[in-house]
Write an enzyme that holds these catalytic residues in place. Structure first.
Site, short mmCIF file in Angstrom:
data_model
loop_
_atom_site.label_atom_id
_atom_site.label_comp_id
_atom_site.label_asym_id
_atom_site.label_seq_id
_atom_site.Cartn_x
_atom_site.Cartn_y
_atom_site.Cartn_z
CG ASP A 1 -2.00 0.98 0.97
OD1 ASP A 1 -2.26 1.67 0.03
OD2 ASP A 1 -3.21 0.90 1.82
C1 BGC Z 1 -4.86 3.47 -0.02
C2 BGC Z 1 -4.98 2.38 -1.16
C3 BGC Z 1 -4.56 3.12 -2.45
C4 BGC Z 1 -3.29 3.70 -2.30
C5 BGC Z 1 -3.03 4.40 -3.51
C6 BGC Z 1 -3.46 4.20 0.03
O1 BGC Z 1 -3.84 5.42 0.79
O2 BGC Z 1 -4.91 2.67 1.21
O3 BGC Z 1 -6.34 1.90 -1.10
O4 BGC Z 1 -5.03 2.09 -3.54
O5 BGC Z 1 -3.46 4.85 -1.50
O6 BGC Z 1 -3.77 5.80 -3.64
#
Ligand code: BGC
Length: 763
Positions: free
Chosen positions: A232
């Site tokens: 993530d």
């Molecule tokens: C989120 C993800 C997301 C990623 C990219 C993170 O803050 O938890 O779900 O895909 O950012 O934006």
């Protein structure tokens, strides 16, 4: 794939190049290595539409993105219980991704809605792992059918936003296996997502990004995942440790490539980890080459129409006293439409999944376009979207309601109440909206409340003032017209609750433990999440899991169960549309085990099917149950176990509206459990190999002793049954450790012989 993009095997790359490949080139791309002919892959959020950001974008949904079709978020799609619909949405998102040259769409999110307070509940499917897995798999299948990659997230146990980058979810293994992992397992093993995104949080003390048990032993070893694990955004703390644990790609880049290459040089990191991860990045580039080569164009109109169809299946009709809905579009009487959300719809949540819609339908406009006499519509906003009480707005609303035949009252949670990054602290609708309802109820008896909210809200006591309640969740950009279709009967509601609506927050099973503190969240309720708790305890709820009304009615009958093999059954039954409108029913099958070795929920959803029926039409529905449908995770045996014995199949329209029941008998799984000296007398006697040997040993060696068991093994006192064999010498003169050791050895030998004989017959 372009020739120039052909991936070189990692051995031809330098250590620095390999290290560079295992972290992003920028916020939304993998690293390009032009010298080595390696093109970057673009990743973009989803999952209910594309959030493709221009250069320099952010992960939090703060910056803007290219307009795209905003489909219903997963809270809505999950409530549709319609896999083929979700697959279609996936295909549409893939077409938009292709048009934008996006190789991987970052979704779906299938974390379990452990608490109704969860800040990202609107992005997740359900409190039930089977439903989350089935809907998630359909989404992945749809997107990947057009060659676009997906990222199954957030692996694992990311069921809260509070302290999400550090908190450790403390969960016992059985709960992990039965609740928090099965949706991931189902999607990985059936839909084969190109990537899996590890969660921010830790599980049982180890950050998911560094959790070898999760990322390698379970994900790859047990489930056979052959794709790439991406972090993530910002989840990596120690890149070398993450690579060793099974993470392949760090996003976005933290700038530690040189240090990683150095770690390999000094021997701190075994090169095979870097090689494996670099190779998986190259494989991802190959697998997602399609979108880079394509010249995709999309039809905004078609996708908007699909978004509308999806939204109509996502809304759930909770209550409809006296059949107030649907309203007559041809009526000439005054109709009051009250609530700011009717004009300015709330249709998605905040944070990284936030899509810039290419169109937005307001319910108010759609209602005006639907009714034969638009002049009968009286609109009043009733409240402000920023929550500032305005008495004048309430007075106007009461004026609009006075004398109107019905009132459509659009209530819900404001945008500021629900977003990635924080959890809610209560389930209440804003006080000014409840005051508005109360004021309107003084002048109108026929109020339809239409809700817009990404997670459950408390329904009592206010719902007594409403004759009908349509739970609109967050329905995406076409939600306004979908709601008009439903309110006027152009479409028939067919959504069903994917999460229980409790009466009070305090009734929710995780209440005492959520969201934890000091870096830990203890999952004290264990596997009793959602209806598994409410139904087991018989707790009164506002609306049960699986509930949803229709403008028609359905009958269930003629259940026939056939055995399809050991611990496998087919349940076949008839569903009939017994009303006067076409509509869809979601037939749900729950499995109940009356007596089990370990405590289990009273029943669990194991299969479902959504069927569309014309008035008077019947169809046979067949639901298949496999061995897993009856199994629980045995911590003792480290595996799935089916107890031999009776089970009950319960089929119906919600977890509390069960219409058909049938008993089945499972043979059980052969116990992998080995008997040891510490096994109890009861366990010995229950074992098909060890039991007879124990009885024989007693007869042979202890014929003259006062033995605490009937020699046939048919009756045994509970106290004796609980005694580990190894402790018997303390109680019975004549029984020695040598006796017990000999018995254990004889049992092992007999079991080995039986297994050999079985293998010979099968082979
Ligand atoms: C989120 C993800 C997301 C990623 C990219 C993170 O803050 O938890 O779900 O895909 O950012 O934006």
């Amino acid at each position: 794939m372009h020739d120039s993009e052909h991936a070189k095997p990692p051995k031809q790359l330098t250590l620095e190049q390999k290290a560079a490949l295992t972290s992003g080139g920028d916020f939304w791309h993998t690293q390009a290595l032009p010298g080595a002919g390696i093109a970057p892959v673009m990743l973009a959020d989803g999952p209910h539409g594309l959030r493709r950001q221009p250069e320099g974008g952010d992960a939090l949904g703060i910056g803007t993105s290219v307009p795209a079709t905003c489909f219903p978020p997963l809270v809505g799609l999950g409530s549709s219980w319609n896999r083929s619909l979700v697959e279609q949405v996936g295909r549409a998102i893939a077409r938009e991704a292709t048009a934008q040259r996006v190789g991987v769409v970052l979704g779906p999110g299938v974390n379990i809605k452990r608490s109704p307070l969860g800040g990202r509940n609107f992005e997740y499917v359900s409190e039930d792992p089977l439903l989350a897995g089935r809907i998630g798999a359909a989404w992945v299948t749809g997107v990947q059918s057009l060659g676009v990659g997906t990222s199954l997230k957030h692996f694992a146990v990311n069921s809260q936003e509070t302290d999400r980058l550090r908190v450790s979810a403390e969960v016992d293994e059985r709960t992990l296996r039965e609740i928090y992992l099965p949706a991931f397992e189902h999607i990985v093993t059936t839909a084969r997502p190109t990537t899996v995104m590890c969660a921010y949080n830790a599980v049982n003390g180890t950050l998911c990004s560094q959790n070898r048990w999760l990322l390698t032993e379970v994900l790859r070893g047990e489930w056979g995942f052959d794709g790439l694990v991406v972090s993530d955004w910002g989840a990596v703390s120690d890149r070398a440790a993450a690579l060793e644990a099974g993470l392949d790609l760090e996003m976005p880049p933290s700038g530690a490539d040189q240090a990683l290459a150095e770690a390999v040089r000094t021997g701190d990191l075994d090169q095979r980890y870097l090689d494996a991860s670099a190779r998986r990045v190259l494989e991802l580039i190959e697998r997602t080459a399609g979108p880079r080569a394509a010249d995709g164009a999309i039809s905004v109109e078609e996708h908007h129409a699909l978004a509308r169809a999806a939204a109509t299946e996502s809304a759930v009709l909770l209550k409809n006293d006296g059949g107030l809905l649907p309203l007559d579009p041809h009526a000439g009487t005054a109709l009051a439409v009250i609530g700011a959300f009717a004009e300015t719809p709330r249709f998605q949540g905040g944070g990284s999944s936030h899509v810039v819609p290419n169109r937005v339908d307001s319910a108010l406009e759609a209602i005006r376009a639907t009714v034969a006499h638009p002049e009968r519509i009286r609109f009043a906003p009733g409240f402000t979207l920023d929550g500032n009480p305005d008495e004048q707005l309430v007075e106007q609303a009461v004026d609009a309601a006075r004398g109107a035949a019905q009132v459509l009252l659009f209530l819900g949670l404001p945008e500021s109440a629900e977003s990635e990054g924080f959890d809610r602290t209560d389930l209440l609708l804003p006080a000014d909206q409840l005051a508005l309802l109360n004021a309107v109820a003084q002048v109108s008896a026929d109020i339809v409340v239409v809700l817009s909210n990404g997670a459950t809200v408390q329904m009592t006591p206010w719902q007594d003032q409403a004759t009908a309640v349509l739970e609109g969740w967050l329905l995406g950009q076409a939600g306004g017209s979908a709601l008009a279709d439903l309110l006027f009967g152009i479409a028939n509601p067919s959504g069903r609750l994917a999460e229980t609506i409790p009466l009070r927050l305090e009734d929710s099973p995780s209440y005492l433990h959520f969201p934890g503190g000091d870096g830990h969240v203890h999952h004290g309720e264990g596997l009793f999440v959602g209806y598994r708790s409410y139904d087991t305890l018989g707790t009164a709820v506002a609306y049960p899991f699986g509930h949803g009304l229709s403008y028609t009615t359905f009958g269930y009958g003629d259940l026939a169960v056939t055995e399809a093999g050991p611990n496998r059954f087919s349940a076949c039954f008839t569903v009939t549309n017994t009303g006067s409108r076409a509509g869809a029913e979601v037939a749900q099958l729950y499995v109940h085990q009356p007596v089990s070795r370990l405590r289990r929920p009273v029943h669990e959803l194991k299969a479902f099917e959504k069927v569309f029926l014309e008035p008077g039409e019947s169809t046979r529905v067949t639901l298949e149950l496999d061995e897993r449908s009856f199994a629980y995770w045995s911590p003792r045996d480290s595996g799935w176990t089916v107890d031999p014995g009776e089970f009950e199949l319960r089929i119906g329209a919600s977890s509390r509206d069960l219409r058909l029941r049938a008993g089945v008998r499972c043979a059980g799984t052969p116990r992998p459990h080995r008997l040891v000296a510490e096994s109890t007398i009861g366990e010995w006697l229950a074992d098909p190999v060890g039991g007879p040997l124990l009885i024989a040993a007693i007869k042979a060696d202890l014929a003259d002793s006062p033995v605490p068991v009937n020699l046939d093994g048919s009756e045994i006192s509970a106290m004796a049954a609980a005694l580990p064999l190894a402790r018997v010498p303390a109680f019975l003169a004549g029984v020695t450790r040598a006796h017990i050791a000999a018995l254990v050895a004889a049992t092992e030998e007999a079991r080995a012989a039986t297994e050999q004989a079985r293998a010979a017959t099968e082979g």
